[in-house]
Motif scaffolding. Structure first.
Motif: not given
Lengths: 288, 250, 291
Positions: B32-37, B157-161, B187-193, B200-205
């Motif tokens: 998952t990519g966490i996206i926002g301004p 679960i991995y969290f990346m900032d 495994k599950t991955v959450l990335v602030v991006h 679209e290339d990196y994340f499926d969610h």
């Protein structure tokens, strides 16, 4: 009896006058120091004035307050520069740089002090008073100097108030406006050194920085406005100076500096609890 | 099964809300990519989920159990700028720190840990730098040391900032490989991006966030022009190019 | 042992105890918190005196440790309530130290505790203050006290070595993997308080700051390994004590002051001449690269 004497003797009036003005000046200047986040740098500067005073005495072998103040200014500024140099040219961070400068300069002061007492004339009683301050030992010419010096500092900081404010808050913007920010920083530094140097006779090198740190911190609990904060901080400083000096001249052998600082601490504690902006009582009431 | 469940999470800083009533569920094995301004609270979200900063409200569950019971399942790659790289030690030692949670109090890292750490360094292409003082690594290399540290943690679960911020191509590739490997292992991955073009290339969610979740779901469904406009508000022109890409895709 | 040897041994123990502990503080950017604690333990010592009416080692140690930890606690409370951390340190330590100094002036002249003592210690008196066990003279109290604190500090560092290292480098990550970072913080503050109070008799409350911070900072300029930095810092502390002692004897000045000055001299050399990080060596290296 002593209280009565205190108010009638010409010297005593100058003591009170000097301590009030010094307290006010340090409170005002301290507000700027606090905003620049240089509270502890001012502490290092204060400790570093001790070797300056001793060196001057060793060179000229006379007890002259103006000369002492010049020596104090030189080593105080040298310490400030050392901190900047260490931080800029090594991997050591600001806090350690301050600690190193403070302790080594002060240690040098102690070494020189013992050198003077053991190897020179032996008459070091005057120098000893610089550590914790001794208002009772001051003569009226010293006190006049403290009063006049403080007054000059108060006037200058009033004159340059808005320039200081913008230079500290947003130096880049100030430069954009065409203000000589470097110049105002230098003036402010000079005023800080000024307060420290004239204050060490009364409050002492170890604790004079508290007069720059505590009153403005207390003032922040009452107001968010810089102008009001500086004013209030000055008043807190003046009250501490007045009460502290008064109490210390009552008790036998009570050093003036620590008593003044304790007064400021009490004001801080009261502000922390009852302050109208951020005080604890206010916070508790707000959450209930 | 959901790897992570966040319910009614609110965080305030100096009385002003940074995150408001955030709730979402992350399925196991997703990327998952966490996206926002800027200022949307992305890093805050990560840190509050990880219990590194206090929450006003909010319930966080990992594989259906409270966070505190599942701490061993969590891996974390912080922003590089959050530590002082002048610390006197070498790259291998930093990677070893990833094993401290497993080793436990009073015990030293043993041969097994050291070989694990070396293996991890090799996986991110840093085996030649094991004994290098960390301040002498480039930004990308430092990032890869942090990746290796997360790797030896052997988390679920991995969290990346912001791992991609300001890194070189080799590091970018190392991060992507690692994410794919983790996904492959279930495994599950959450990335602030923050780079919209690569989402679209990196994340499926994708989790679109602006103080509160705007939308969450598979990238194809959620990463739309309309949703981005809702997330970024008036600043949408700012992201012109990727907006174009999305429009072209139709 | 001769009179001078006891003094030298005391100084060396101060140097190694403070050096090892202080190196960690330098890395944690807590040098000024150490400065604050070394001022405020004075209040603990005076407080212990008022409670027990004697200058006994153990109550003093407890009093100092309590006030030291309180200092760390107050600073933390102010810090988390929004006061910037340097000002928080400033207000806490000046207040408590001022209180300590004022209280000292109420202590009678007959008791060996005064402001002078608080500032620069009385290392020259150390060899006279001995204690006896079963009628046998065991040597100066201060040496035993310092030895015990050194032992405690080294043992704690060894026990919590990797936790101390990780919480220093990356406290957030440490918290994440379940290391009790607050416990480690107060453990270190406790170690600082103990080191300070044990050194107090010898070098005084303020000069102990030099022994805590300067050797650590010097070692930081000389090595890139954590463990080496701790050991080197202890060694530099000892070296400073030796250098300081002999120059003090030579010039007839305060021994504690000279020891603190010696830390400054060694730091000065490292700052300019450290093989890797020295100001002049870096300049020279750049120059050689250019030509």
């Amino acid at each position: 009896m002593e209280i009565f004497e205190l108010f009638t003797k010409a010297n005593a009036q100058w003591v009170l006058f000097g301590s009030i003005l010094l307290g006010f000046a340090s409170g005002v200047i301290g507000s700027f120091v606090l905003l620049k986040k240089q509270s502890l740098i001012s502490d290092a500067m204060a400790h570093a004035t001790l070797p300056g005073v001793c060196l001057v005495y060793m060179i000229f072998q006379v007890k002259s307050i103006p000369l002492f103040l010049i020596g104090a200014t030189i080593t105080g500024l040298l310490a400030t520069y050392s901190i900047q140099f260490i931080v800029k040219h090594s991997r050591i961070k600001t806090d350690a740089a301050i600690g190193i400068t403070l302790s080594v300069f002060f240690a040098l002061g102690i070494v020189l002090l013992t050198f003077i007492s053991k190897n020179l004339s032996g008459n070091q009683s005057g120098l000893d008073d610089f550590i914790f301050g001794q208002a009772a030992a001051l003569v009226s010419s010293d006190l006049q100097m403290i009063a006049v010096g403080s007054l000059v500092i108060i006037i200058l900081s009033t004159l340059f108030f808005k320039e200081f404010k913008i230079s500290i808050f947003d130096p880049l913007y100030a430069k954009g406006l065409g203000l000589p920010v470097t110049f105002f920083n230098a003036v402010l530094l000079a005023l800080v050194v000024g307060v420290v140097v004239i204050g060490i006779q009364m409050v002492g090198v170890v604790l004079i920085a508290a007069l720059l740190i505590t009153p403005p911190l207390a003032a922040r609990y009452w107001t968010e406005q810089l102008g009001l904060m500086a004013m209030l901080s000055g008043i807190f400083g003046a009250i501490s100076g007045l009460i502290g000096t008064f109490i210390s001249t009552l008790g036998e052998g009570l050093p003036t500096g620590p008593v003044i600082v304790l007064c400021a601490s009490v004001i801080f504690l009261l502000s922390l609890i009852f302050g109208s902006k951020k005080g604890l009582v206010k916070k508790v009431v707000a959450t209930v | 099964m959901n790897a992570l469940t966040v319910d009614n999470l609110s965080v305030t800083y100096d009385k002003s809300p940074v995150l408001q009533r955030v709730g979402f569920e992350i399925p196991e094995g997703s990327l998952t990519g966490i996206i926002g301004p800027n200022g949307a609270g992305k890093s805050t979200l990560l840190k509050s989920v990880l219990h590194l900063i206090p929450r006003l409200t909010g319930d966080i569950k990992v594989y259906g159990k409270p966070y505190k019971e599942q701490r061993n399942l969590i891996g974390y790659v912080p922003q590089r700028s959050e530590v002082d790289w002048d610390f006197p030690t070498n790259a291998l030692d930093i990677v070893l720190m990833g094993r401290y949670g497993h080793i436990g109090l009073f015990r030293r890292p043993k041969k097994k840990e050291i070989s694990l750490a070396k293996e991890a360094l090799k996986k991110v292409g840093m085996e030649d730098y094991a004994n290098r003082q960390i301040s002498q690594l480039s930004g990308g290399q430092q990032q890869r040391v942090f990746l290796a540290r997360a790797l030896v943690q052997d988390a679920q679960i991995y969290f990346m900032d912001e791992p991609f911020a300001g890194v070189d191509a080799a590091t970018e590739k190392a991060i992507m490989n690692l994410m794919q490997q983790w996904k492959y292992e279930g495994k599950t991955v959450l990335v602030v991006h923050h780079d919209l073009q690569t989402v679209e290339d990196y994340f499926d969610h994708v989790l679109l966030l602006n103080k509160t979740p705007v939308s969450y779901g598979p990238t194809q469904q959620v990463f739309t022009m309309e949703n981005l406009e809702r997330t970024y508000g008036g600043a949408i022109s700012f992201i012109g190019k990727s907006a174009q890409v999305i429009q072209e895709r139709g | 042992m001769s009179y001078g040897a006891w003094i030298l041994l005391t100084g060396c123990l101060v140097g190694i105890t403070c050096g090892i502990t202080g190196a960690i503080l330098v890395l944690r950017k807590m040098a000024m918190l150490a400065d604050a604690i070394s001022h405020t333990v004075l209040l603990g010592i005076v407080g212990a005196f008022f409670v027990t009416q004697s200058l006994n080692g153990l109550p003093m140690l407890i009093g100092a440790a309590v006030v030291g930890l309180l200092t760390a606690l107050f600073v933390q409370l102010l810090d988390s309530s929004g006061v910037q951390s340097d000002a928080a340190i400033g207000v806490v330590f000046t207040s408590l130290f001022a209180l300590g100094v004022v209280l000292i002036s109420f202590v009678g002249d007959s008791v060996h505790l005064d402001v002078q003592h608080a500032l620069m210690g009385e290392i020259a008196f150390i060899p006279w203050e001995t204690f006896e066990l079963n009628g046998m003279n065991m040597g100066p109290k201060a040496v035993w006290l310092l030895g015990a604190v050194l032992f405690i500090n080294v043992a704690l560092i060894m026990l919590f070595y990797k936790e101390i290292k990780l919480t220093t480098f990356d406290p957030q990550y440490a918290a994440l993997i379940g290391i009790p970072i607050m416990f480690i913080h107060y453990l270190l503050m406790g170690m600082v308080s103990l080191s300070t109070v044990a050194s107090f008799d010898a070098v005084g409350a303020i000069l102990v700051v030099a022994m805590l911070i300067v050797p650590g900072a010097t070692a930081y300029l000389l090595t890139d390994r954590f463990i080496v930095m701790l050991l080197l810092s202890g060694f530099i502390g000892v070296l400073s004590a030796v250098l300081g002692y002999f120059s003090a004897v030579l010039f007839n000045v305060s021994i504690a002051g000279a020891m603190a000055c010696a830390t400054g001299v060694l730091f000065f050399f490292a700052l300019f001449l450290s093989p890797k990080y020295g100001f002049l060596t870096k300049k020279l290296r750049n120059k050689m690269l250019k030509t």
